[in-house]
Design an enzyme around this catalytic site. Structure first.
Site, short mmCIF file in Angstrom:
data_model
loop_
_atom_site.label_atom_id
_atom_site.label_comp_id
_atom_site.label_asym_id
_atom_site.label_seq_id
_atom_site.Cartn_x
_atom_site.Cartn_y
_atom_site.Cartn_z
NE ARG A 18 -0.40 0.95 4.86
CZ ARG A 18 -0.88 0.97 6.11
NH1 ARG A 18 -2.07 0.45 6.35
NH2 ARG A 18 -0.18 1.51 7.08
CG ASP A 39 3.65 -5.15 2.98
OD1 ASP A 39 3.30 -5.32 4.17
OD2 ASP A 39 3.72 -4.03 2.46
CG ASP A 65 9.03 -9.07 9.77
OD1 ASP A 65 9.69 -8.01 9.64
OD2 ASP A 65 8.57 -9.45 10.85
CB VAL A 66 12.18 -5.54 6.17
CG1 VAL A 66 11.50 -5.40 4.82
CG2 VAL A 66 11.58 -4.58 7.20
CG ASN A 92 8.36 1.87 0.64
OD1 ASN A 92 8.29 3.10 0.71
ND2 ASN A 92 7.33 1.08 0.90
CE1 TYR A 161 9.33 7.39 9.66
CE2 TYR A 161 9.48 9.78 9.43
CZ TYR A 161 9.26 8.53 8.88
OH TYR A 161 9.00 8.42 7.54
CE LYS A 165 11.86 6.39 7.27
NZ LYS A 165 11.86 5.31 6.27
CB VAL A 196 2.87 11.24 0.74
CG1 VAL A 196 1.87 10.79 -0.32
CG2 VAL A 196 4.17 11.72 0.07
CB THR A 198 0.42 7.07 2.79
OG1 THR A 198 1.29 7.50 3.85
CG2 THR A 198 1.09 7.33 1.44
N1 LIG Z 1 3.86 9.03 3.96
C1 LIG Z 1 4.76 9.96 4.19
O1 LIG Z 1 4.44 11.13 4.40
C2 LIG Z 1 6.22 9.61 4.19
C3 LIG Z 1 7.15 10.66 4.17
C4 LIG Z 1 8.50 10.38 4.17
C5 LIG Z 1 8.92 9.07 4.17
N2 LIG Z 1 8.02 8.06 4.19
C6 LIG Z 1 8.53 6.69 4.19
O2 LIG Z 1 8.04 6.01 3.05
C7 LIG Z 1 7.89 4.62 3.35
C8 LIG Z 1 6.46 4.21 3.03
O3 LIG Z 1 5.57 5.00 3.80
P1 LIG Z 1 3.98 4.96 3.58
O4 LIG Z 1 3.50 6.31 3.87
O5 LIG Z 1 3.64 4.30 2.30
O6 LIG Z 1 3.57 4.01 4.82
P2 LIG Z 1 2.34 3.02 4.98
O7 LIG Z 1 2.18 2.81 6.45
O8 LIG Z 1 1.17 3.49 4.21
O9 LIG Z 1 2.86 1.66 4.31
C9 LIG Z 1 3.95 0.96 4.86
C10 LIG Z 1 3.97 -0.45 4.32
O10 LIG Z 1 5.08 -1.13 4.95
C11 LIG Z 1 4.65 -2.41 5.39
N3 LIG Z 1 5.47 -2.86 6.50
C12 LIG Z 1 5.47 -2.41 7.78
N4 LIG Z 1 6.33 -3.12 8.53
C13 LIG Z 1 6.90 -4.05 7.70
C14 LIG Z 1 7.86 -5.07 7.87
N5 LIG Z 1 8.40 -5.33 9.07
N6 LIG Z 1 8.22 -5.81 6.80
C15 LIG Z 1 7.66 -5.58 5.58
N7 LIG Z 1 6.72 -4.64 5.36
C16 LIG Z 1 6.35 -3.88 6.41
C17 LIG Z 1 3.18 -2.19 5.79
O11 LIG Z 1 2.46 -3.42 5.84
C18 LIG Z 1 2.70 -1.26 4.66
O12 LIG Z 1 2.28 -1.98 3.54
C19 LIG Z 1 8.27 4.46 4.82
O13 LIG Z 1 9.62 4.07 4.92
C20 LIG Z 1 8.09 5.87 5.37
O14 LIG Z 1 8.86 6.07 6.52
C21 LIG Z 1 6.68 8.30 4.19
#
Ligand SMILES: NC(=O)c1ccc[n+]([C@@H]2O[C@H](COP(=O)([O-])OP(=O)(O)OC[C@H]3O[C@@H](n4cnc5c(N)ncnc54)[C@H](O)[C@@H]3O)[C@@H](O)[C@H]2O)c1
Length: 267
Positions: A18, A39, A65-66, A92, A161, A165, A196, A198
């Site tokens: 997602r 995922d 699971d990463v 990601n 967090y 990062k 974003v 999400t």
């Molecule tokens: N959304 C934002 O504003 C934003 C901004 C900067 C950076 N990010 C980074 O972008 C990446 C994606 O963020 P997002 O907004 O899509 O988050 P999200 O929570 O919508 O999606 C994260 C996904 O990672 C999966 N996940 C969680 N733990 C996991 C694990 N142990 N092993 C495998 N998969 C796992 C979840 O099931 C999910 O599908 C993240 O690293 C986040 O830190 C997001």
């Protein structure tokens, strides 16, 4: 259609079920790559892979699971066995814990460190092993780590967090250095996405307000937009298209770079 051509390459996107990861999987598939979504969210991940396959893309799902090294071993084995390659890895998967430093819960903090830092490092370990000469795939490639604008600014409520990062940022540079010096043929770069909307982005806005840092989630979002010269939040494709660029030969002389994809928020 994509401006990049990744035909014949295989990509693994962690956390691709997602949000940003799914947009990255779609963008890489549009460029012609075979895309594997890895995922912990089994149902969502399988559904996402199926929906992508319905558009004509070559896709599959692996349970990953990463934080679990045995998952990385079996995922990489399975991907190379089934597709014959592994050329692109997007680290990601990530989670975000919002808390004031004075209130941070150690268990939650450790889980976040494990997923965001250890998970990224295990991805690098097994991605580099597979892609380097003599590895299971052995053709070199491109690894893209997902950091955050949070690694470049001081936003309240996300100290842990932001630390994870910043770690991803630094790990990227060392990985690029080792890969280059040791002739692995793997470029390693990272991106710093801005906010974003999400599931993660929306949760952050709600929690910032709950901590009393902003009067409401809408005010939290407005503050971010106000700090952003391009005057809006990011869209998933804004981030995903830069990941596709870094994965492609258009970025062939780039390694150890960090690209801000945040509308200018972190400059
Ligand atoms: N959304 C934002 O504003 C934003 C901004 C900067 C950076 N990010 C980074 O972008 C990446 C994606 O963020 P997002 O907004 O899509 O988050 P999200 O929570 O919508 O999606 C994260 C996904 O990672 C999966 N996940 C969680 N733990 C996991 C694990 N142990 N092993 C495998 N998969 C796992 C979840 O099931 C999910 O599908 C993240 O690293 C986040 O830190 C997001």
């Amino acid at each position: 259609m994509s401006v990049h051509d990744l035909t014949g390459r295989t990509a693994l996107v962690t956390g691709g079920a997602r949000g940003l990861g799914l947009a990255m999987a779609e963008s890489l598939a549009r460029a012609g790559a075979t895309v594997v979504i890895g995922d912990v969210a089994e149902d969502k991940g399988r559904t996402a892979a199926k929906q992508l396959a319905d558009t004509g893309a070559q896709t599959r799902f692996v349970h990953l699971d990463v934080t679990d090294e045995s998952h990385w071993e079996s995922a990489v084995d399975e991907i190379v066995r089934d597709t014959g390659r592994l050329d692109i890895l997007v680290n990601n998967a990530g989670v975000e814990v919002t808390a004031l430093l004075v209130d941070i819960a150690v268990a939650e903090l450790r889980t976040m460190l494990d997923i965001n830092i250890v998970g990224t490092m295990l991805g690098l370990k097994h991605g580099l092993r597979a892609m380097r000469p003599g590895g299971a795939a052995g053709n070199g490639g491109s690894i893209v780590n997902i950091a955050s604008v949070a690694a470049t600014i001081a936003f309240p409520g996300i100290a842990g967090y932001s630390g994870t990062k910043s770690a991803v940022d630094r790990i990227t540079r060392v990985a690029a250095m080792e890969s280059g010096k040791l002739g692995y043929g793997v470029r390693v770069n990272c991106v710093y996405p801005g906010l974003v909307a999400t599931a993660m982005g929306q949760k952050l806005a709600v929690e910032e307000a709950a901590l009393g840092l902003f009067p409401s989630p809408e005010d939290a979002v407005a503050a971010v937009v106000d700090q952003t010269p391009l005057g809006r939040l990011g869209e998933p494709d804004d981030i995903a298209d830069v990941v596709a660029f870094l994965a492609s030969d258009a970025a062939r002389f780039m390694t150890g770079a960090g690209l801000s994809v945040d509308g200018g928020m972190g400059m």
